[in-house]
Scaffold this motif. Sequence first.
Motif, PDB file in Angstrom:
ATOM      1  N   GLY A  56       0.805  -1.223   0.000  1.00 38.23           N
ATOM      2  CA  GLY A  56       0.000   0.000   0.000  1.00 38.23           C
ATOM      3  C   GLY A  56       0.837   1.271   0.000  1.00 38.23           C
ATOM      4  N   ILE A  57       2.112   1.137   0.307  1.00 37.40           N
ATOM      5  CA  ILE A  57       3.000   2.310   0.317  1.00 37.40           C
ATOM      6  C   ILE A  57       3.881   2.302  -0.937  1.00 37.40           C
ATOM      7  CG2 ILE A  57       4.893   3.471   1.553  1.00 37.40           C
ATOM      8  CD1 ILE A  57       2.535   3.642   3.286  1.00 37.40           C
ATOM      9  N   ILE A  58       4.306   1.093  -1.344  1.00 34.04           N
ATOM     10  CA  ILE A  58       5.133   0.984  -2.549  1.00 34.04           C
ATOM     11  C   ILE A  58       4.382   0.196  -3.623  1.00 34.04           C
ATOM     12  CG2 ILE A  58       7.364   1.109  -1.350  1.00 34.04           C
ATOM     13  CD1 ILE A  58       7.359  -2.074  -1.887  1.00 34.04           C
ATOM     14  N   ASP A  59       4.842   0.343  -4.855  1.00 34.00           N
ATOM     15  CA  ASP A  59       4.287  -0.409  -5.980  1.00 34.00           C
ATOM     16  C   ASP A  59       5.178  -1.626  -6.198  1.00 34.00           C
ATOM     17  OD1 ASP A  59       3.539  -1.463  -8.401  1.00 34.00           O
ATOM     18  OD2 ASP A  59       3.656   0.429  -9.513  1.00 34.00           O
ATOM     19  N   ARG A  60       4.600  -2.820  -5.945  1.00 33.62           N
ATOM     20  CA  ARG A  60       5.401  -4.033  -5.990  1.00 33.62           C
ATOM     21  C   ARG A  60       5.956  -4.371  -7.365  1.00 33.62           C
ATOM     22  NH1 ARG A  60       4.536  -8.031  -1.071  1.00 33.62           N
ATOM     23  NH2 ARG A  60       6.157  -9.469  -1.692  1.00 33.62           N
ATOM     24  N   GLU A  61       5.389  -3.757  -8.383  1.00 34.12           N
ATOM     25  CA  GLU A  61       5.867  -3.999  -9.753  1.00 34.12           C
ATOM     26  C   GLU A  61       7.016  -3.051 -10.119  1.00 34.12           C
ATOM     27  OE1 GLU A  61       3.764  -6.301 -11.861  1.00 34.12           O
ATOM     28  OE2 GLU A  61       3.355  -6.718  -9.742  1.00 34.12           O
ATOM     29  N   ARG A  62       7.163  -1.996  -9.326  1.00 30.78           N
ATOM     30  CA  ARG A  62       8.124  -0.938  -9.693  1.00 30.78           C
ATOM     31  C   ARG A  62       8.564  -0.249  -8.416  1.00 30.78           C
ATOM     32  NH1 ARG A  62       6.540   3.707 -11.761  1.00 30.78           N
ATOM     33  NH2 ARG A  62       7.971   4.458 -13.336  1.00 30.78           N
ATOM     34  N   TRP A  63       9.509  -0.845  -7.720  1.00 28.90           N
ATOM     35  CA  TRP A  63       9.882  -0.240  -6.437  1.00 28.90           C
ATOM     36  C   TRP A  63      11.362   0.111  -6.373  1.00 28.90           C
ATOM     37  CZ3 TRP A  63      13.142  -3.631  -3.660  1.00 28.90           C
ATOM     38  CH2 TRP A  63      13.053  -4.983  -4.002  1.00 28.90           C
ATOM     39  N   THR A  64      11.673   0.875  -5.339  1.00 24.68           N
ATOM     40  CA  THR A  64      13.026   1.394  -5.169  1.00 24.68           C
ATOM     41  C   THR A  64      13.674   0.752  -3.949  1.00 24.68           C
ATOM     42  OG1 THR A  64      12.319   3.510  -6.081  1.00 24.68           O
ATOM     43  CG2 THR A  64      14.371   3.525  -4.837  1.00 24.68           C
ATOM     44  N   MET A  65      14.954   0.419  -4.072  1.00 23.73           N
ATOM     45  CA  MET A  65      15.704  -0.176  -2.967  1.00 23.73           C
ATOM     46  C   MET A  65      16.763   0.797  -2.482  1.00 23.73           C
ATOM     47  SD  MET A  65      16.082  -3.099  -1.346  1.00 23.73           S
ATOM     48  CE  MET A  65      17.233  -3.679  -0.112  1.00 23.73           C
ATOM     49  N   VAL A  66      16.843   0.958  -1.173  1.00 21.32           N
ATOM     50  CA  VAL A  66      17.989   1.662  -0.579  1.00 21.32           C
ATOM     51  C   VAL A  66      18.698   0.621   0.280  1.00 21.32           C
ATOM     52  CG1 VAL A  66      18.723   3.508   0.977  1.00 21.32           C
ATOM     53  CG2 VAL A  66      16.860   3.928  -0.647  1.00 21.32           C
ATOM     54  N   TYR A  67      19.875   0.175  -0.155  1.00 23.20           N
ATOM     55  CA  TYR A  67      20.569  -0.922   0.534  1.00 23.20           C
ATOM     56  C   TYR A  67      21.023  -0.475   1.922  1.00 23.20           C
ATOM     57  CZ  TYR A  67      20.834  -2.086  -4.407  1.00 23.20           C
ATOM     58  OH  TYR A  67      20.520  -2.298  -5.719  1.00 23.20           O
ATOM     59  N   PRO A  68      20.580  -1.165   2.992  1.00 30.67           N
ATOM     60  CA  PRO A  68      21.090  -0.809   4.316  1.00 30.67           C
ATOM     61  C   PRO A  68      22.622  -0.899   4.334  1.00 30.67           C
ATOM     62  CG  PRO A  68      19.236  -2.323   4.521  1.00 30.67           C
ATOM     63  CD  PRO A  68      19.594  -2.250   3.058  1.00 30.67           C
ATOM     64  N   TYR A  69      23.264   0.096   4.893  1.00 33.05           N
ATOM     65  CA  TYR A  69      24.728   0.219   4.939  1.00 33.05           C
ATOM     66  C   TYR A  69      25.331   0.236   3.515  1.00 33.05           C
ATOM     67  CZ  TYR A  69      23.850  -1.690   9.648  1.00 33.05           C
ATOM     68  OH  TYR A  69      23.354  -1.948  10.900  1.00 33.05           O
ATOM     69  N   GLY A  70      24.514   0.389   2.497  1.00 34.89           N
ATOM     70  CA  GLY A  70      25.034   0.331   1.131  1.00 34.89           C
ATOM     71  C   GLY A  70      25.486  -1.056   0.731  1.00 34.89           C
ATOM     72  N   SER A  71      25.008  -2.075   1.454  1.00 35.19           N
ATOM     73  CA  SER A  71      25.517  -3.428   1.240  1.00 35.19           C
ATOM     74  C   SER A  71      24.648  -4.233   0.265  1.00 35.19           C
ATOM     75  CB  SER A  71      25.580  -4.141   2.601  1.00 35.19           C
ATOM     76  OG  SER A  71      25.707  -5.531   2.429  1.00 35.19           O
TER      77      SER A  71
END
Length: 257
Positions: free
Chosen positions: A188-203
Amino acid sequence: MLLTFDDGYIDHYINVFPVLMENSISGLFSVSGKVLAESKPLNVNKIHYVLAEAGEHRKQELLSKVYKLLDYYRGTEFDYPSNEELYAKLAVANRFDDKDIIFIKRILQAELPERARDLITDDLFREYIPIPESTFSRELYMNFDQMKLMKKSGMHFAVHGYEHYWLEKLNDQEMQKDITMSLDVLEGIIDRERWTMVYPYGSYSREVLSYIADNGCNLGFTTAVRFADIQADAPLLLPRLDTNDFPPKSDNYLKIT
Ligand SMILES: [Zn+2]
């Protein structure tokens, strides 16, 4: 230009969101699943607060408490190297922290077996921050209603793992579970077909990249510090500048090309 804000702090709702609205700009906010689903603070935040509470003047005291806890749990259900070996391996200062702080962060964020990290972090947290975790969590992070309002107002949200793990350190099964759980929480907050990732610790790892690409992720942000080149950079590996590289903290930004 895109401004990104990691970890879903309520500060981002109270202070950042109104400023972005006033200036008609959108921001990208990433929130780890666990804080939303369980009202539990992330270990990384508990460690930050313990470090802040100890401060520079009580740092040696904190370090000796960490040593004592390492001794206490060593050889119970866990086996890890001696304090001297751990310190020699991990205490390497970086551009933000001195070697004692780096040692404490690395021990508790990545080096020890997960349960040992949790136990030691909880012991320290209870001692330095004597309030219930649920209260702490409610005061530290934004909640679903606030996120929904931000989304309605044009802000974007990104996936930031469930437990805020170093994803490259997990085996495939653990990594996939962590990402799937974080996607489920953000329903409901993100679009599961088109989402953005922010890697924790850049890992991240090749396995992480291929798993998220197969599951609808089309944009990813690392912690590599340089200007992004939308034409040349891989969409799942966009670099970012860090506020710590700008005044008043430093002038590093002048050296970034
Ligand atoms: Zn984070």
